[in-house]
Scaffold this motif. Structure first.
Motif, PDB file in Angstrom:
ATOM      1  N   PRO A  15      50.595  73.476  32.898  1.00 14.01           N
ATOM      2  CA  PRO A  15      50.515  73.006  31.515  1.00 14.01           C
ATOM      3  C   PRO A  15      50.585  71.485  31.354  1.00 14.01           C
ATOM      4  CG  PRO A  15      52.741  73.667  32.001  1.00 14.01           C
ATOM      5  CD  PRO A  15      51.937  73.918  33.244  1.00 14.01           C
ATOM      6  N   ARG A  16      50.741  70.737  32.472  1.00 17.50           N
ATOM      7  CA  ARG A  16      50.933  69.289  32.357  1.00 17.50           C
ATOM      8  C   ARG A  16      49.678  68.594  31.835  1.00 17.50           C
ATOM      9  NH1 ARG A  16      52.779  70.587  37.388  1.00 17.50           N
ATOM     10  NH2 ARG A  16      55.018  70.742  37.574  1.00 17.50           N
ATOM     11  N   MET A  17      49.908  67.573  31.031  1.00 15.65           N
ATOM     12  CA  MET A  17      48.809  66.772  30.474  1.00 15.65           C
ATOM     13  C   MET A  17      48.713  65.459  31.249  1.00 15.65           C
ATOM     14  SD  MET A  17      47.738  68.588  27.875  1.00 15.65           S
ATOM     15  CE  MET A  17      46.906  67.521  26.740  1.00 15.65           C
ATOM     16  N   GLN A  18      47.492  64.976  31.482  1.00 11.19           N
ATOM     17  CA  GLN A  18      47.264  63.729  32.198  1.00 11.19           C
ATOM     18  C   GLN A  18      45.895  63.193  31.853  1.00 11.19           C
ATOM     19  OE1 GLN A  18      47.191  66.717  33.830  1.00 11.19           O
ATOM     20  NE2 GLN A  18      44.971  66.614  33.891  1.00 11.19           N
ATOM     21  N   ALA A  19      45.608  61.972  32.283  1.00 14.15           N
ATOM     22  CA  ALA A  19      44.324  61.341  31.984  1.00 14.15           C
ATOM     23  C   ALA A  19      43.230  61.821  32.936  1.00 14.15           C
ATOM     24  CB  ALA A  19      44.453  59.823  32.067  1.00 14.15           C
ATOM     25  N   GLY A  20      43.572  62.100  34.190  1.00 15.60           N
ATOM     26  CA  GLY A  20      42.583  62.545  35.171  1.00 15.60           C
ATOM     27  C   GLY A  20      42.513  64.055  35.252  1.00 15.60           C
ATOM     28  N   PRO A  21      41.783  64.571  36.251  1.00 17.58           N
ATOM     29  CA  PRO A  21      41.620  66.016  36.358  1.00 17.58           C
ATOM     30  C   PRO A  21      42.861  66.751  36.861  1.00 17.58           C
ATOM     31  CG  PRO A  21      40.435  64.921  38.117  1.00 17.58           C
ATOM     32  CD  PRO A  21      40.964  63.848  37.207  1.00 17.58           C
ATOM     33  N   LEU A  22      43.734  66.049  37.610  1.00 17.09           N
ATOM     34  CA  LEU A  22      44.928  66.685  38.166  1.00 17.09           C
ATOM     35  C   LEU A  22      46.199  65.977  37.704  1.00 17.09           C
ATOM     36  CD1 LEU A  22      43.785  67.151  41.871  1.00 17.09           C
ATOM     37  CD2 LEU A  22      43.895  68.902  40.117  1.00 17.09           C
ATOM     38  N   CYS A  23      47.255  66.759  37.526  1.00 22.17           N
ATOM     39  CA  CYS A  23      48.543  66.152  37.206  1.00 22.17           C
ATOM     40  C   CYS A  23      49.065  65.450  38.465  1.00 22.17           C
ATOM     41  CB  CYS A  23      49.538  67.220  36.727  1.00 22.17           C
ATOM     42  SG  CYS A  23      50.008  68.406  37.994  1.00 22.17           S
ATOM     43  N   ARG A  24      50.073  64.665  38.340  1.00 24.40           N
ATOM     44  CA  ARG A  24      50.606  63.876  39.455  1.00 24.40           C
ATOM     45  C   ARG A  24      51.011  64.774  40.629  1.00 24.40           C
ATOM     46  NH1 ARG A  24      54.556  59.848  37.254  1.00 24.40           N
ATOM     47  NH2 ARG A  24      52.637  58.910  36.546  1.00 24.40           N
ATOM     48  N   GLU A  25      51.687  65.875  40.340  1.00 25.13           N
ATOM     49  CA  GLU A  25      52.158  66.783  41.400  1.00 25.13           C
ATOM     50  C   GLU A  25      50.975  67.404  42.160  1.00 25.13           C
ATOM     51  OE1 GLU A  25      54.346  71.099  41.765  1.00 25.13           O
ATOM     52  OE2 GLU A  25      54.915  69.777  40.105  1.00 25.13           O
ATOM     53  N   HIS A  26      49.986  67.899  41.448  1.00 24.82           N
ATOM     54  CA  HIS A  26      48.837  68.506  42.106  1.00 24.82           C
ATOM     55  C   HIS A  26      47.963  67.461  42.798  1.00 24.82           C
ATOM     56  CE1 HIS A  26      49.707  72.076  39.435  1.00 24.82           C
ATOM     57  NE2 HIS A  26      49.741  72.548  40.670  1.00 24.82           N
ATOM     58  N   ALA A  27      47.908  66.260  42.275  1.00 26.94           N
ATOM     59  CA  ALA A  27      47.161  65.187  42.940  1.00 26.94           C
ATOM     60  C   ALA A  27      47.804  64.855  44.284  1.00 26.94           C
ATOM     61  CB  ALA A  27      47.094  63.951  42.054  1.00 26.94           C
ATOM     62  N   LYS A  28      49.144  64.825  44.335  1.00 27.41           N
ATOM     63  CA  LYS A  28      49.847  64.575  45.607  1.00 27.41           C
ATOM     64  C   LYS A  28      49.575  65.698  46.595  1.00 27.41           C
ATOM     65  CE  LYS A  28      53.713  61.838  43.893  1.00 27.41           C
ATOM     66  NZ  LYS A  28      55.157  61.812  43.679  1.00 27.41           N
ATOM     67  N   ASP A  29      49.591  66.953  46.116  1.00 24.47           N
ATOM     68  CA  ASP A  29      49.299  68.088  46.990  1.00 24.47           C
ATOM     69  C   ASP A  29      47.881  67.991  47.558  1.00 24.47           C
ATOM     70  OD1 ASP A  29      51.790  69.161  46.541  1.00 24.47           O
ATOM     71  OD2 ASP A  29      51.099  70.631  45.049  1.00 24.47           O
ATOM     72  N   ARG A  30      46.928  67.629  46.716  1.00 21.21           N
ATOM     73  CA  ARG A  30      45.542  67.508  47.159  1.00 21.21           C
ATOM     74  C   ARG A  30      45.405  66.391  48.191  1.00 21.21           C
ATOM     75  NH1 ARG A  30      40.650  65.134  46.475  1.00 21.21           N
ATOM     76  NH2 ARG A  30      38.871  66.516  46.444  1.00 21.21           N
ATOM     77  N   GLU A  31      46.045  65.252  47.946  1.00 20.93           N
ATOM     78  CA  GLU A  31      45.980  64.135  48.892  1.00 20.93           C
ATOM     79  C   GLU A  31      46.615  64.528  50.227  1.00 20.93           C
ATOM     80  OE1 GLU A  31      45.058  60.425  50.438  1.00 20.93           O
ATOM     81  OE2 GLU A  31      44.335  61.379  48.616  1.00 20.93           O
ATOM     82  N   ARG A  32      47.729  65.223  50.196  1.00 17.30           N
ATOM     83  CA  ARG A  32      48.404  65.685  51.416  1.00 17.30           C
ATOM     84  C   ARG A  32      47.463  66.612  52.197  1.00 17.30           C
ATOM     85  NH1 ARG A  32      52.459  68.228  49.159  1.00 17.30           N
ATOM     86  NH2 ARG A  32      53.470  66.276  48.677  1.00 17.30           N
ATOM     87  N   HIS A  33      46.800  67.525  51.487  1.00 18.38           N
ATOM     88  CA  HIS A  33      45.850  68.440  52.127  1.00 18.38           C
ATOM     89  C   HIS A  33      44.673  67.662  52.723  1.00 18.38           C
ATOM     90  CE1 HIS A  33      43.344  71.942  52.839  1.00 18.38           C
ATOM     91  NE2 HIS A  33      42.372  71.327  52.166  1.00 18.38           N
ATOM     92  N   GLN A  34      44.137  66.692  51.998  1.00 15.12           N
ATOM     93  CA  GLN A  34      43.015  65.890  52.489  1.00 15.12           C
ATOM     94  C   GLN A  34      43.403  65.123  53.749  1.00 15.12           C
ATOM     95  OE1 GLN A  34      39.697  65.219  51.221  1.00 15.12           O
ATOM     96  NE2 GLN A  34      40.101  67.182  50.265  1.00 15.12           N
ATOM     97  N   ARG A  35      44.578  64.533  53.756  1.00 11.10           N
ATOM     98  CA  ARG A  35      45.024  63.779  54.937  1.00 11.10           C
ATOM     99  C   ARG A  35      45.182  64.677  56.150  1.00 11.10           C
ATOM    100  NH1 ARG A  35      45.639  58.655  54.526  1.00 11.10           N
ATOM    101  NH2 ARG A  35      45.994  57.693  52.527  1.00 11.10           N
ATOM    102  N   ALA A  36      45.560  65.940  55.920  1.00  8.95           N
ATOM    103  CA  ALA A  36      45.743  66.876  57.025  1.00  8.95           C
ATOM    104  C   ALA A  36      44.428  67.453  57.530  1.00  8.95           C
ATOM    105  CB  ALA A  36      46.663  68.012  56.586  1.00  8.95           C
ATOM    106  N   THR A  37      43.405  67.520  56.693  1.00 11.04           N
ATOM    107  CA  THR A  37      42.183  68.229  57.078  1.00 11.04           C
ATOM    108  C   THR A  37      40.933  67.373  57.221  1.00 11.04           C
ATOM    109  OG1 THR A  37      41.699  68.774  54.770  1.00 11.04           O
ATOM    110  CG2 THR A  37      42.987  70.375  56.020  1.00 11.04           C
TER     111      THR A  37
END
Length: 117
Positions: A15-37
């Motif tokens: 339910p989080r609102m933000q300016a971009g497509p992902l909230c801060r928490e999900h953006a960190k998760d995505r970046e962590r996944h990208q760095r690993a893969t």
């Protein structure tokens, strides 16, 4: 009256609102996944960027603005070629060493080479 610029996170159920497509928490998760893969995310640090710049500078000192060509004859650089770039001789994605040898070619040729793998 200005339009609202905040949106709901694109992850279903968040339910989080933000300016971009992902909230801060999900953006960190995505970046962590990208760095690993994604190999280039994990290896493109300051030291690697300096190593690539040194390879391009050494090539320029010997050959000037000249591309050895990949799947086309060697050629002088033009604006559409995009300048010289360094890439791994054996791509990391195909098991190459992240600190392995580099080759230098124009951006156009390097992109053409990447499409072959």
């Amino acid at each position: 009256m200005p339009r609202a610029t905040l949106k709901v996170c694109r992850i279903a159920g968040c339910p989080r609102m933000q300016a971009g497509p992902l909230c801060r928490e999900h953006a960190k998760d995505r970046e962590r996944h990208q760095r690993a893969t994604v190999p280039t995310k994990a290896t493109r640090d300051d030291e690697e960027q300096a190593r690539r710049k040194a390879a391009v500078d050494a090539h320029r000192a010997i050959n000037g603005e000249w591309c050895p060509g990949i799947d086309r004859p060697a050629h002088d650089l033009t604006d559409r070629d995009g300048g010289l770039t360094a890439n791994h001789v054996t791509p990391i994605a195909l098991g190459g060493d992240p600190r392995g040898p580099l080759s230098v070619a124009c951006r156009s040729c390097n992109s053409r080479q990447a499409a072959r793998f």
